[in-house]
Design an enzyme around this catalytic site. Structure first.
Site, PDB file in Angstrom:
ATOM      1  N   ASN A 133       0.792  -1.227   0.000  1.00 55.87           N
ATOM      2  CA  ASN A 133       0.000   0.000   0.000  1.00 55.87           C
ATOM      3  C   ASN A 133       0.824   1.276   0.000  1.00 55.87           C
ATOM      4  O   ASN A 133       0.397   2.290  -0.558  1.00 55.87           O
ATOM      5  CB  ASN A 133      -0.922   0.009   1.222  1.00 55.87           C
ATOM      6  CG  ASN A 133      -1.786   1.241   1.288  1.00 55.87           C
ATOM      7  OD1 ASN A 133      -2.610   1.472   0.408  1.00 55.87           O
ATOM      8  ND2 ASN A 133      -1.614   2.041   2.326  1.00 55.87           N
ATOM      9  N   HIS A 134       2.007   1.269   0.608  1.00 53.70           N
ATOM     10  CA  HIS A 134       2.686   2.530   0.857  1.00 53.70           C
ATOM     11  C   HIS A 134       4.180   2.335   1.075  1.00 53.70           C
ATOM     12  O   HIS A 134       4.658   1.216   1.278  1.00 53.70           O
ATOM     13  CB  HIS A 134       2.093   3.209   2.101  1.00 53.70           C
ATOM     14  CG  HIS A 134       2.056   2.310   3.299  1.00 53.70           C
ATOM     15  ND1 HIS A 134       0.915   1.647   3.709  1.00 53.70           N
ATOM     16  CD2 HIS A 134       3.029   1.924   4.170  1.00 53.70           C
ATOM     17  CE1 HIS A 134       1.190   0.912   4.764  1.00 53.70           C
ATOM     18  NE2 HIS A 134       2.476   1.062   5.074  1.00 53.70           N
ATOM     19  N   ASP A 189       1.037   7.013  -0.229  1.00 52.70           N
ATOM     20  CA  ASP A 189       0.207   5.942  -0.751  1.00 52.70           C
ATOM     21  C   ASP A 189       0.551   5.649  -2.210  1.00 52.70           C
ATOM     22  O   ASP A 189       0.493   6.535  -3.066  1.00 52.70           O
ATOM     23  CB  ASP A 189      -1.266   6.351  -0.646  1.00 52.70           C
ATOM     24  CG  ASP A 189      -2.196   5.170  -0.629  1.00 52.70           C
ATOM     25  OD1 ASP A 189      -2.200   4.461   0.375  1.00 52.70           O
ATOM     26  OD2 ASP A 189      -2.920   4.961  -1.623  1.00 52.70           O
ATOM     27  N   ARG A 218       1.302 -12.855   4.945  1.00 50.04           N
ATOM     28  CA  ARG A 218       0.345 -12.025   5.654  1.00 50.04           C
ATOM     29  C   ARG A 218       0.446 -10.655   5.002  1.00 50.04           C
ATOM     30  O   ARG A 218       1.515 -10.045   4.979  1.00 50.04           O
ATOM     31  CB  ARG A 218       0.679 -11.963   7.146  1.00 50.04           C
ATOM     32  CG  ARG A 218      -0.319 -11.116   7.970  1.00 50.04           C
ATOM     33  CD  ARG A 218       0.105  -9.675   8.040  1.00 50.04           C
ATOM     34  NE  ARG A 218      -0.702  -8.894   8.974  1.00 50.04           N
ATOM     35  CZ  ARG A 218      -0.601  -7.582   9.145  1.00 50.04           C
ATOM     36  NH1 ARG A 218       0.289  -6.889   8.433  1.00 50.04           N
ATOM     37  NH2 ARG A 218      -1.352  -6.947  10.014  1.00 50.04           N
ATOM     38  N   ASP A 220      -0.417  -6.740   4.599  1.00 47.77           N
ATOM     39  CA  ASP A 220      -0.756  -5.576   5.407  1.00 47.77           C
ATOM     40  C   ASP A 220      -1.780  -4.687   4.695  1.00 47.77           C
ATOM     41  O   ASP A 220      -1.824  -4.624   3.467  1.00 47.77           O
ATOM     42  CB  ASP A 220       0.530  -4.785   5.679  1.00 47.77           C
ATOM     43  CG  ASP A 220       0.366  -3.689   6.693  1.00 47.77           C
ATOM     44  OD1 ASP A 220      -0.054  -3.996   7.821  1.00 47.77           O
ATOM     45  OD2 ASP A 220       0.666  -2.528   6.358  1.00 47.77           O
ATOM     46  N   LYS A 223      -7.534  -3.357   3.088  1.00 50.45           N
ATOM     47  CA  LYS A 223      -8.681  -2.527   2.714  1.00 50.45           C
ATOM     48  C   LYS A 223      -8.269  -1.189   2.113  1.00 50.45           C
ATOM     49  O   LYS A 223      -9.118  -0.466   1.587  1.00 50.45           O
ATOM     50  CB  LYS A 223      -9.574  -2.290   3.935  1.00 50.45           C
ATOM     51  CG  LYS A 223      -8.983  -1.359   4.987  1.00 50.45           C
ATOM     52  CD  LYS A 223      -9.967  -1.131   6.127  1.00 50.45           C
ATOM     53  CE  LYS A 223      -9.433  -0.137   7.142  1.00 50.45           C
ATOM     54  NZ  LYS A 223     -10.394   0.127   8.237  1.00 50.45           N
ATOM     55  N   HIS A 224      -6.973  -0.873   2.173  1.00 53.89           N
ATOM     56  CA  HIS A 224      -6.510   0.405   1.651  1.00 53.89           C
ATOM     57  C   HIS A 224      -6.135   0.338   0.173  1.00 53.89           C
ATOM     58  O   HIS A 224      -5.604   1.307  -0.385  1.00 53.89           O
ATOM     59  CB  HIS A 224      -5.329   0.906   2.481  1.00 53.89           C
ATOM     60  CG  HIS A 224      -5.724   1.275   3.878  1.00 53.89           C
ATOM     61  ND1 HIS A 224      -6.315   2.472   4.188  1.00 53.89           N
ATOM     62  CD2 HIS A 224      -5.659   0.585   5.042  1.00 53.89           C
ATOM     63  CE1 HIS A 224      -6.576   2.527   5.484  1.00 53.89           C
ATOM     64  NE2 HIS A 224      -6.188   1.381   6.023  1.00 53.89           N
ATOM     65  N   GLU A 244      -4.912  -8.344   6.107  1.00 59.46           N
ATOM     66  CA  GLU A 244      -5.419  -7.536   7.218  1.00 59.46           C
ATOM     67  C   GLU A 244      -6.519  -6.598   6.728  1.00 59.46           C
ATOM     68  O   GLU A 244      -6.261  -5.693   5.939  1.00 59.46           O
ATOM     69  CB  GLU A 244      -4.280  -6.712   7.830  1.00 59.46           C
ATOM     70  CG  GLU A 244      -4.750  -5.795   8.934  1.00 59.46           C
ATOM     71  CD  GLU A 244      -3.824  -4.612   9.166  1.00 59.46           C
ATOM     72  OE1 GLU A 244      -3.752  -4.152  10.309  1.00 59.46           O
ATOM     73  OE2 GLU A 244      -3.195  -4.137   8.202  1.00 59.46           O
ATOM     74  N   ARG A 359       5.175  -4.735  22.715  1.00 63.89           N
ATOM     75  CA  ARG A 359       6.243  -5.253  21.852  1.00 63.89           C
ATOM     76  C   ARG A 359       7.475  -5.609  22.688  1.00 63.89           C
ATOM     77  O   ARG A 359       8.610  -5.264  22.364  1.00 63.89           O
ATOM     78  CB  ARG A 359       6.562  -4.229  20.759  1.00 63.89           C
ATOM     79  CG  ARG A 359       5.340  -3.954  19.891  1.00 63.89           C
ATOM     80  CD  ARG A 359       5.527  -2.904  18.851  1.00 63.89           C
ATOM     81  NE  ARG A 359       4.306  -2.777  18.042  1.00 63.89           N
ATOM     82  CZ  ARG A 359       4.183  -1.983  16.988  1.00 63.89           C
ATOM     83  NH1 ARG A 359       5.193  -1.231  16.602  1.00 63.89           N
ATOM     84  NH2 ARG A 359       3.041  -1.933  16.319  1.00 63.89           N
TER      85      ARG A 359
END
Length: 387
Positions: A133-134, A189, A218, A220, A223-224, A244, A359
């Site tokens: 995404n970015h 983005d 997996r 990330d 939805k973006h 995700e 973390r």
């Protein structure tokens, strides 16, 4: 950089030999870890200032050294942090700069290959966290794609114009806005409507899987990016993917399974599960209703990935001190539908709060295999393997 394909069609025709399909992944139990916080190769119990949000020294070699610990609980796969080059602040792996450069803080490319090979020698599998995404830039810096920092993404039209997310109910805005407005890091983005960007992202994920013998992904921030982007991305990867979709409504989340990727993280169940076990008066009816709804609405509920916690949310032990509730909540992902994911530290009773307190470095636990929770998780995995 050499590629085996020069067109999208040719690229997508290549498959990863011997990769696990959805049925194969359904049989697995996944242990998630933050590479920087799991194991140092020098085995020193070094302090780690969580508030500082800095590297604490975990590496791929360190993971190799502790595979007996992971396998001793019955886990058959590990999910590790993104491996690409990051900003200096990116100890977690999500502040990508150049997708084709390996993060030297985690080790060398050969170290990562060695980790993959050792997992496979043990009959285990490697799940890689990936980002499409970015990229990332310090908020104090001017974002200039042409300066070469972001590798193949070096033109203005490789990115969407700067727009912070305002209306989370506006799907087009969610897919094209920049993330990171309130932090020190901005996440420019990528323009995934640009055919050049689409093909480059397919090449990147194909290279990662092939180069490091990755078994699953997996993904990330699913939805973006528009749903129609993802099927070809998964084909380019050639391995099973779970994505995700950070949303608690199954009507929003579940349609991404099948229309986007083979699987998604079961956030609707996650939110309900936490509420159900946070107190003796928890919402058990709500949990029952959600389970039935997911079984009815999901394309395949058995290949959704299920979890109680991971690195973006407070530890469940932070939210309740009731040991019986904690054990029941921890057990559910192993005993219900779906593929269980356990975040490292759950087996040692870690109880950190909001990021970055969730973390904690694993080496401070001394990787205690005699703890009650370690044995409990091992029994859960053993029981699931017999089902």
């Amino acid at each position: 950089m050499k590629f085996w394909a020069t067109s999208s069609a040719a690229l997508l025709a290549l498959n990863i030999v011997g990769a696990l399909d959805a049925h194969g992944w359904r049989q697995q139990s996944i242990y998630q870890l933050l590479t920087d916080r799991f194991s140092r190769e020098d085995d020193v119990e070094a302090p780690c200032n969580l508030i500082a949000r800095q590297y604490c020294g975990g590496t791929w070699k360190g993971i190799i050294d502790k595979l007996d610990y992971i396998q001793g609980m019955g886990f058959t796969a590990i999910w590790i942090s993104p491996v690409s080059a990051n900003l200096p602040e990116g100890y977690h792996g999500y502040y990508t700069t150049d997708f084709y450069q390996i993060n030297p803080r985690f080790g060398t490319a050969q170290d990562l290959k060695n980790l993959s090979a050792e997992l496979h020698r043990r009959g285990m599998y490697l799940m890689l966290d990936v980002i499409a995404n970015h990229v990332a830039v310090p908020r104090r810096s001017k974002f200039r794609p042409s300066d070469g920092t972001w590798g193949v993404f070096n033109q203005d039209d490789d990115f969407h114009k700067l727009m912070w997310c305002r209306d989370w109910d506006n799907q087009l805005e969610v897919e094209q806005c920049w993330l990171g407005e309130k932090g020190d890091i901005a996440l420019p983005d990528l323009n995934t409507e640009n055919p050049k960007v689409v093909l480059e992202l397919q090449k990147i994920v194909h290279w990662l899987v092939q180069e490091f013998s990755v078994d699953g992904l997996r993904v990330d921030t699913l939805k973006h990016i528009r749903k129609s982007f993802w099927p070809d991305y998964e084909k380019a990867a050639g391995v099973w993917c779970t994505g995700e979709v950070l949303h608690g409504d199954p009507a929003y989340t579940l349609p991404y399974q099948g229309s986007a990727l083979s699987s998604v993280l079961n956030y609707p169940l996650y939110f309900t599960l936490r509420r159900a076990f946070q107190s003796p008066d928890g919402f058990m009816i709500e949990l029952t209703d959600m389970i039935l709804r997911i079984q009815h609405e999901a394309v395949d509920p058995t290949t959704l990935t299920t979890f109680l916690e991971f690195h973006t949310v407070p530890r469940f032990a932070h939210e309740t001190s009731d040991e019986a509730l904690r054990l029941n909540a921890l057990a559910y992902p192993f005993l219900g539908d779906g593929i269980p994911i356990t975040y490292s530290g759950a087996e040692q009773g870690y109880s950190g709060g909001e990021d970055p307190l969730n973390r904690e470095p694993m080496w401070l636990s001394k990787f205690d295999t005699s703890s009650r929770l370690y044995s409990f998780v091992a029994r859960l995995n053993a029981a699931r393997a017999l089902a």
